[in-house]
Design a protein around this motif. Sequence first.
Motif, PDB file in Angstrom:
ATOM      1  N   ILE A  22       0.833  -1.200   0.000  1.00 16.10           N
ATOM      2  CA  ILE A  22       0.000   0.000   0.000  1.00 16.10           C
ATOM      3  C   ILE A  22       0.870   1.254   0.000  1.00 16.10           C
ATOM      4  CG2 ILE A  22      -1.834   1.241   1.207  1.00 16.10           C
ATOM      5  CD1 ILE A  22      -2.614  -1.478  -0.078  1.00 16.10           C
ATOM      6  N   GLN A  23       1.995   1.219   0.695  1.00 21.15           N
ATOM      7  CA  GLN A  23       2.916   2.359   0.641  1.00 21.15           C
ATOM      8  C   GLN A  23       3.372   2.607  -0.795  1.00 21.15           C
ATOM      9  OE1 GLN A  23       5.902   3.090   3.508  1.00 21.15           O
ATOM     10  NE2 GLN A  23       4.913   1.940   5.157  1.00 21.15           N
ATOM     11  N   HIS A  24       3.582   1.541  -1.546  1.00 18.24           N
ATOM     12  CA  HIS A  24       3.998   1.693  -2.943  1.00 18.24           C
ATOM     13  C   HIS A  24       2.958   2.450  -3.760  1.00 18.24           C
ATOM     14  CE1 HIS A  24       6.134   0.649  -6.657  1.00 18.24           C
ATOM     15  NE2 HIS A  24       4.935   0.473  -7.177  1.00 18.24           N
ATOM     16  N   LEU A  25       1.685   2.174  -3.496  1.00 20.88           N
ATOM     17  CA  LEU A  25       0.627   2.880  -4.229  1.00 20.88           C
ATOM     18  C   LEU A  25       0.748   4.384  -4.035  1.00 20.88           C
ATOM     19  CD1 LEU A  25      -2.580   0.743  -3.459  1.00 20.88           C
ATOM     20  CD2 LEU A  25      -0.767   0.314  -5.116  1.00 20.88           C
ATOM     21  N   MET A  26       1.017   4.792  -2.797  1.00 19.97           N
ATOM     22  CA  MET A  26       1.155   6.224  -2.516  1.00 19.97           C
ATOM     23  C   MET A  26       2.429   6.790  -3.137  1.00 19.97           C
ATOM     24  SD  MET A  26      -0.225   8.911  -1.043  1.00 19.97           S
ATOM     25  CE  MET A  26      -1.307   8.540   0.332  1.00 19.97           C
ATOM     26  N   ARG A  27       3.535   6.060  -3.024  1.00 21.29           N
ATOM     27  CA  ARG A  27       4.811   6.563  -3.563  1.00 21.29           C
ATOM     28  C   ARG A  27       4.742   6.784  -5.069  1.00 21.29           C
ATOM     29  NH1 ARG A  27       7.287   2.670   0.024  1.00 21.29           N
ATOM     30  NH2 ARG A  27       7.571   1.236  -1.741  1.00 21.29           N
ATOM     31  N   ARG A  28       4.025   5.918  -5.773  1.00 21.54           N
ATOM     32  CA  ARG A  28       4.037   6.005  -7.238  1.00 21.54           C
ATOM     33  C   ARG A  28       3.274   7.230  -7.745  1.00 21.54           C
ATOM     34  NH1 ARG A  28       0.099   3.625 -10.611  1.00 21.54           N
ATOM     35  NH2 ARG A  28       1.662   2.654 -11.936  1.00 21.54           N
TER      36      ARG A  28
END
Length: 252
Positions: A143-149
């Motif tokens: 889920i952190q990846h979704l925000m980072r992208r």
Amino acid sequence: MPELIQIHDHGVVRELNMARAPVNALNPDLCVALREAIAAAVGSGAAGLVLSGRPKVFSAGLDVPHLLSLADRSALKAAWGEFFGAARALAESPVPVVAAIAGHAPAGGCVLALCCDYRIMASGPFRIGLNESQVGLAVPEGIQHLMRRVVGPHRAERLLVAGEMVEAERALSLGLVDELVDIDDVVPRAVHWLKALLELPRKPMLQTRALARADLAAALQPEAVPLDRFVDDWNDPDTQAGLRALVAKLGK
């Protein structure tokens, strides 16, 4: 029983309207209905999808009272699994999906929006974000990846660690959403954006899209969102205290 997903066709675009009163809290039934509606739309030839919610609330996130009622570990794990299954269905959709956010989108609502290709939000005092840390939940890597992208690593770190919810104007400036429009124009604008995209040569557009979104689908695979660890965190006494305080506050 009212339909949890209401279907509205706009030519080649199908709108999937989450319709679980009062605030589209994401319980397993709604998550399963969303996953099935995506599959049915794609299977029947829809060229693009719009995911919409209730007026002033896109989705309030996971149904916390329901989750707190699940004393059995396997039932809790299954409920979280259905949510991540719905998110994966959006991320892996073979056709473009636009999130039509006509209101607040905290936590799980924000996750669903981040899984879409494009996000159109109502201007005004509406908030969006991943506020899990405020109620004692760690945000998993996937889920952190979704925000980072969408907002970049440093800005994502600040938002995630603080569990910050941002209003529409700031969400636009951060890149968390792509457009702001009047609340009554959110769905029409989403349909218009999709239809313009669908005028492009179909095969190369879809192939390019699939390559560009491969990291998104990978981020939501089970190894990136380990359910056993999530359930352990959920059952932590500090987390339980924060969640029950949240429910008490919402009940006032």
